[in-house]
Design an enzyme around this catalytic site. Structure first.
Site, PDB file in Angstrom:
ATOM      1  N   ASP A 207       0.287  -4.608  12.214  1.00 32.02           N
ATOM      2  CA  ASP A 207      -0.130  -4.980  10.858  1.00 32.02           C
ATOM      3  C   ASP A 207       0.102  -6.472  10.651  1.00 32.02           C
ATOM      4  O   ASP A 207       1.234  -6.914  10.450  1.00 32.02           O
ATOM      5  CB  ASP A 207       0.661  -4.174   9.819  1.00 32.02           C
ATOM      6  CG  ASP A 207       0.158  -4.421   8.399  1.00 32.02           C
ATOM      7  OD1 ASP A 207      -0.709  -5.299   8.217  1.00 32.02           O
ATOM      8  OD2 ASP A 207       0.637  -3.746   7.478  1.00 32.02           O
TER       9      ASP A 207
ATOM     10  N   ASP B 236       8.554  -5.346   8.001  1.00 30.14           N
ATOM     11  CA  ASP B 236       7.640  -4.203   8.021  1.00 30.14           C
ATOM     12  C   ASP B 236       7.242  -3.806   9.442  1.00 30.14           C
ATOM     13  O   ASP B 236       6.347  -4.395  10.050  1.00 30.14           O
ATOM     14  CB  ASP B 236       6.382  -4.493   7.198  1.00 30.14           C
ATOM     15  CG  ASP B 236       5.661  -3.206   6.812  1.00 30.14           C
ATOM     16  OD1 ASP B 236       5.768  -2.221   7.564  1.00 30.14           O
ATOM     17  OD2 ASP B 236       5.005  -3.181   5.763  1.00 30.14           O
TER      18      ASP B 236
ATOM     19  N   ASN C 224       4.023  -9.778   5.686  1.00 31.60           N
ATOM     20  CA  ASN C 224       5.024  -9.310   6.644  1.00 31.60           C
ATOM     21  C   ASN C 224       5.723 -10.453   7.364  1.00 31.60           C
ATOM     22  O   ASN C 224       6.539 -10.217   8.260  1.00 31.60           O
ATOM     23  CB  ASN C 224       4.371  -8.386   7.676  1.00 31.60           C
ATOM     24  CG  ASN C 224       3.860  -7.104   7.065  1.00 31.60           C
ATOM     25  OD1 ASN C 224       4.296  -6.711   5.988  1.00 31.60           O
ATOM     26  ND2 ASN C 224       2.926  -6.454   7.733  1.00 31.60           N
TER      27      ASN C 224
ATOM     28  N   MET D 109      17.615  -2.482   3.612  1.00 31.48           N
ATOM     29  CA  MET D 109      17.837  -3.414   4.720  1.00 31.48           C
ATOM     30  C   MET D 109      18.437  -4.702   4.180  1.00 31.48           C
ATOM     31  O   MET D 109      18.452  -4.938   2.958  1.00 31.48           O
ATOM     32  CB  MET D 109      16.517  -3.692   5.435  1.00 31.48           C
ATOM     33  CG  MET D 109      15.507  -4.480   4.614  1.00 31.48           C
ATOM     34  SD  MET D 109      13.806  -4.371   5.230  1.00 31.48           S
ATOM     35  CE  MET D 109      13.193  -2.993   4.247  1.00 31.48           C
TER      36      MET D 109
ATOM     37  N   LYS E 211      13.108  -0.798   0.187  1.00 30.95           N
ATOM     38  CA  LYS E 211      11.704  -0.371   0.132  1.00 30.95           C
ATOM     39  C   LYS E 211      11.642   1.077  -0.331  1.00 30.95           C
ATOM     40  O   LYS E 211      12.250   1.969   0.274  1.00 30.95           O
ATOM     41  CB  LYS E 211      11.041  -0.532   1.501  1.00 30.95           C
ATOM     42  CG  LYS E 211       9.556  -0.196   1.481  1.00 30.95           C
ATOM     43  CD  LYS E 211       8.760  -0.934   2.539  1.00 30.95           C
ATOM     44  CE  LYS E 211       9.066  -0.456   3.934  1.00 30.95           C
ATOM     45  NZ  LYS E 211       8.097  -0.989   4.921  1.00 30.95           N
TER      46      LYS E 211
ATOM     47  N   SER F  26       0.796  -1.218   0.000  1.00 35.95           N
ATOM     48  CA  SER F  26       0.000   0.000   0.000  1.00 35.95           C
ATOM     49  C   SER F  26       0.832   1.273   0.000  1.00 35.95           C
ATOM     50  O   SER F  26       0.443   2.271  -0.604  1.00 35.95           O
ATOM     51  CB  SER F  26      -0.931   0.009   1.214  1.00 35.95           C
ATOM     52  OG  SER F  26      -0.179  -0.101   2.405  1.00 35.95           O
TER      53      SER F  26
END
Length: 438
Positions: A285, A304, A290, A242, A155, A137
């Site tokens: 989340d 995440d 994840n 990362m 990311k 998202s």
């Protein structure tokens, strides 16, 4: 990779409003068409039944995956429903939103990278894969290798996401009100404000890197988990590099031997309990994307940390009270705990007290069935009974209540973890786990 998967992220306010207008128009058209069809068949359909159709769910899924940002995040939250609120076919369609956003085209991606790292950004890398390995998202993830040989997952935030959060939340709220899916008397102002605040935090990659470091320290003594480490030299507010950690989708555990399935999900459930009652910090989340599963080492990769938030002492205390009531098997204590947490309203108890007590009894019978405290999450029979019993309570919309925004985010993680347990068909020593925190 299909070219249809590449769509620019709409950045202008007008462009995003137009997309919501297109979505609303498409849903309205679907409602009209479905309504006429059912009337011709002699039915008298309710508006909610016309809204919640697979065709409309596909419209919503496609449009939200193009918009990305806060709008898509809402769809991901709805996709974690275990089947007790939305029909199963709708959650299956919305489940496509968990990690299948559209990708940025190369031109938009190149501009985002150059804005963060400068025009010579490629000099840091011996390889940077322009096709993302994941898209969600708020950002998409690329695999890369530094000139030093270190493999990274990078990311990259979608451009314009931060600026669109408040308007997206307001637009979604407007659609919900217009659709009639939410009762007109339900006050969601505080929840909308908290959703905006948390999404702004999720879009701050410097903050997420800090939370990642905190979790690495908290779980340093637990060999069942492995977490990436941020690369500070290339860290930017909209870019989070990362360590690249390999692993399979957590859903692949469903095909693993029972012992491996049970061990992995026991670790995840225990982590949720530690977050609530030990850490005072929870990654809220539960999106399945994840979590990764490393089959050879039997370790779980945690990814995440943008949605990490403090657990308020009041919320932890309320959940401990509910936990103790459940362990005691006391229907009155559970009902009173749910009332105190605003998961139930006085109106609901007055109008549907017998049904509510019956639902609590179904859950208690299931979790207390085994003398050793084992709970079989593959048995969905109790969930079906709960859904049937809850239908008239949910239909009485004037009695709805909402817990505090803090509890709703915590419950999101708890419900998502329960769904993961169901999907992997595990049998866990849940009651002994819970007793440790009573």
């Amino acid at each position: 990779m299909s070219k249809d998967r590449y769509r620019p992220v709409p950045q202008s306010r007008l462009g995003r409003v137009a997309a919501f207008g297109q979505l609303a128009g498409g849903i309205a058209s679907g409602v009209l068409s479905e309504g006429l069809t059912r009337l011709a068949q002699g039915e008298r359909p309710h508006l909610r039944d016309l809204l919640l159709t697979p065709t409309n769910a596909r419209r919503v899924t496609d449009q939200l995956s193009r918009l990305r940002g806060a709008a898509m995040k809402l769809g991901q939250m709805l996709s974690l429903d275990p089947g007790d609120v939305l029909p199963a076919e709708l959650t299956a369609i919305l489940g496509q939103l968990r990690d299948t956003a559209h990708f940025m085209p190369d031109s938009q991606l190149q501009a985002a990278l150059a804005s963060a790292w400068g025009p010579n950004w490629r000099s840091h890398f011996s390889r940077f894969d322009m096709v993302p390995i994941a898209a969600a998202s708020i950002g998409q993830v690329h695999r890369a290798m530094l000139v030093s040989g270190q493999e990274l997952a990078v990311k990259v935030q979608y451009p314009g996401v931060v600026a669109s959060i408040n308007a997206d939340i307001d637009n979604v709220a407007t659609l919900l009100r217009m659709s009639g899916l939410l009762p007109s008397n339900l006050d969601i102002k505080a929840h909308l404000a908290e959703a905006k605040r948390q999404l702004h935090e999720e879009a701050d990659y410097l903050r997420e890197a800090d939370q990642m470091r905190r979790y690495r320290a908290l779980l340093a003594d637990d060999p069942r988990f492995v977490l990436p480490e941020p690369v500070d030299a290339l860290l930017r507010p909209t870019i989070l590099p990362m360590d690249f950690l390999p692993g399979s989708a957590i859903e692949t555990l469903a095909a693993a031997p029972e012992q491996q399935r049970n061990a992995a999900l026991s670790a995840i459930v225990e982590l949720v309990l530690r977050e609530m009652f030990e850490f005072g910090l929870m990654q809220t989340d539960p999106n399945f994307a994840n979590f990764l599963w490393q089959r050879d080492s039997e370790r779980i990769v945690l990814l995440d940390f943008g949605a990490t938030r403090a657990v308020s002492p009041d919320s932890a205390s309320d959940y401990r009270r509910l936990l103790r009531a459940g362990l005691n098997g006391n229907v009155d204590e559970i009902r009173n705990a749910l009332l105190a947490m605003d998961y139930l309203s006085r109106t609901q108890v007055q109008r549907h007290g017998a049904e509510i007590d019956a639902i609590i009894g179904i859950v208690l019978d299931h979790v207390h069935a085994d003398p050793d405290g084992m709970v079989d999450f593959s048995d969905r029979g109790p969930l079906a009974h709960v859904r049937d019993r809850a239908a008239p309570i949910l239909a009485d919309r004037t009695g709805w209540s909402l817990p505090s925004p803090d509890k709703m985010f915590l419950q999101r993680k708890i419900s998502g973890t329960a769904l993961m347990c169901m999907n992997t068909r595990v049998r866990l020593p849940l009651m002994p786990m819970l007793k440790r925190y009573a």
